[in-house]
Design a protein around this motif. Structure first.
Motif, short mmCIF file in Angstrom:
data_model
loop_
_atom_site.label_atom_id
_atom_site.label_comp_id
_atom_site.label_asym_id
_atom_site.label_seq_id
_atom_site.Cartn_x
_atom_site.Cartn_y
_atom_site.Cartn_z
N UNK A 96 -1.92 21.64 -14.50
CA UNK A 96 -2.77 22.65 -13.16
C UNK A 96 -4.29 21.36 -13.18
N UNK A 97 -4.70 21.75 -14.27
CA UNK A 97 -6.62 21.37 -15.25
C UNK A 97 -5.97 19.24 -14.74
N UNK A 98 -4.97 18.69 -14.99
CA UNK A 98 -5.29 17.61 -14.41
C UNK A 98 -5.83 17.04 -13.20
N UNK A 99 -4.30 17.40 -12.10
CA UNK A 99 -4.60 18.19 -10.93
C UNK A 99 -5.89 17.78 -10.55
N UNK A 100 -6.45 19.41 -11.27
CA UNK A 100 -7.78 19.80 -10.19
C UNK A 100 -9.31 18.42 -10.75
N UNK A 101 -9.29 18.77 -12.16
CA UNK A 101 -10.36 17.82 -13.13
C UNK A 101 -9.74 16.95 -13.89
N UNK A 102 -9.14 15.83 -12.68
CA UNK A 102 -8.74 14.72 -13.80
C UNK A 102 -9.57 13.36 -14.29
N UNK A 103 -10.69 13.52 -13.74
CA UNK A 103 -12.08 13.43 -13.89
C UNK A 103 -13.30 13.42 -14.32
N UNK A 104 -12.68 15.09 -14.55
CA UNK A 104 -13.92 15.14 -15.49
C UNK A 104 -13.47 15.27 -16.77
N UNK A 105 -14.69 13.99 -17.45
CA UNK A 105 -14.89 14.14 -18.35
C UNK A 105 -15.04 15.54 -19.78
N UNK A 106 -15.48 15.95 -19.67
CA UNK A 106 -15.85 17.73 -20.01
C UNK A 106 -14.11 17.93 -20.25
N UNK A 107 -13.86 18.85 -18.66
CA UNK A 107 -12.47 19.45 -18.96
C UNK A 107 -11.30 18.39 -19.37
N UNK A 108 -10.92 17.40 -19.27
CA UNK A 108 -10.37 16.52 -20.34
C UNK A 108 -10.72 16.84 -21.65
N UNK A 109 -11.80 16.82 -22.33
CA UNK A 109 -11.93 16.29 -23.45
C UNK A 109 -11.37 18.10 -23.61
N UNK A 110 -11.79 18.92 -23.40
CA UNK A 110 -11.69 20.53 -23.94
C UNK A 110 -9.99 20.41 -23.57
N UNK A 111 -9.13 19.81 -22.91
CA UNK A 111 -7.61 19.63 -22.41
C UNK A 111 -6.84 18.69 -24.31
N UNK A 112 -7.89 17.45 -24.64
CA UNK A 112 -7.18 16.90 -24.96
C UNK A 112 -7.66 17.97 -26.16
N UNK A 113 -9.09 18.12 -26.83
CA UNK A 113 -8.20 18.57 -28.29
C UNK A 113 -7.26 19.34 -28.40
N UNK A 114 -7.37 20.44 -26.99
CA UNK A 114 -6.75 22.29 -27.53
C UNK A 114 -5.33 21.48 -27.63
N UNK A 115 -4.74 19.96 -27.07
CA UNK A 115 -3.46 19.76 -27.38
C UNK A 115 -3.19 18.83 -28.98
N UNK A 116 -4.38 18.57 -29.58
CA UNK A 116 -3.92 17.95 -30.15
C UNK A 116 -4.17 18.77 -31.18
N UNK A 117 -4.79 19.61 -31.05
CA UNK A 117 -4.93 20.90 -32.24
C UNK A 117 -3.94 21.57 -32.32
N UNK A 118 -3.20 22.13 -31.26
CA UNK A 118 -2.27 22.70 -30.82
C UNK A 118 -0.75 22.32 -31.92
N UNK A 119 -0.80 20.71 -31.54
CA UNK A 119 0.33 20.09 -31.44
C UNK A 119 0.56 18.75 -32.81
#
Length: 184
Positions: A19-42
């Motif tokens: 969902x985040x990808x579909x809505x904000x894939x070109x938003x550097x800030x949103x992608x950065x938040x998602x990236x950090x979340x996934x890395x830290x979680x998994x």
């Protein structure tokens, strides 16, 4: 965390990431938040989750950072989905990834189809797409010339060196072109 809760979390994170990808894939800030979340979680939960990710340079312009985040998130979501398809377990995960990676290579490659395929790739930048498409045009011109195959090989050799610096997925798509020097 119980296995059932962890499985549900993986499922929810896959959906949320898409969902985040579909809505904000070109938003550097949103992608950065998602990236950090996934890395830290998994990173400690799924074997090889962070292997081969692109390094994010803090001094890069935001558009290039967003591109790196997109590339990394796409890989991580794919790994989450692979983890899910592997029964939410690390046992056998590497073998599962290796099986997915072994695609059949088409030896009957067409320059036009190859250009379209490269143009549709989301994991490479516009600059790299343009460079590859330009090189494909040059290679097509050489392959279409009426020359002995030894002369064609001499002309194509520099492109093989150039190709050796590319990602394996790109190289495997383009390598079959070198067999065209043996055709009229």
């Amino acid at each position: 965390m119980e296995k059932k809760d962890f499985c549900r979390r993986v499922d929810e994170d896959i959906d949320r990431s898409r969902e985040t990808w579909d809505a904000y894939s070109y938003d550097e800030e949103k992608m950065s938040i998602l990236f950090r979340y996934l890395v830290n979680t998994y990173k400690d939960q799924i074997d090889g989750f962070c292997d081969g990710l692109r390094v994010i340079q803090p001094y890069e312009i935001p558009a290039l950072q967003a591109e790196a985040y997109r590339e990394n998130i796409k890989k991580m979501v794919g790994r989450l989905e692979g983890f899910r398809r592997n029964g939410y377990q690390n046992d056998g995960l590497l073998e599962y990834y290796l099986d997915l990676e072994h695609n059949e290579i088409s030896m009957d490659v067409d320059f036009t189809e190859l250009r379209l395929d490269i143009g549709m790739m989301e994991t490479i930048s516009k600059y790299e797409k343009d460079e590859i498409i330009e090189k494909l045009g040059e290679m097509e011109e050489i392959c279409s010339k009426v020359l002995f195959k030894r002369k064609k090989w001499d002309l194509m050799r520099e492109y093989l060196v150039w190709l050796s610096g590319k990602d394996v997925e790109i190289a495997l798509k383009i390598l079959p072109i070198f067999f065209k020097i043996n055709k009229k």
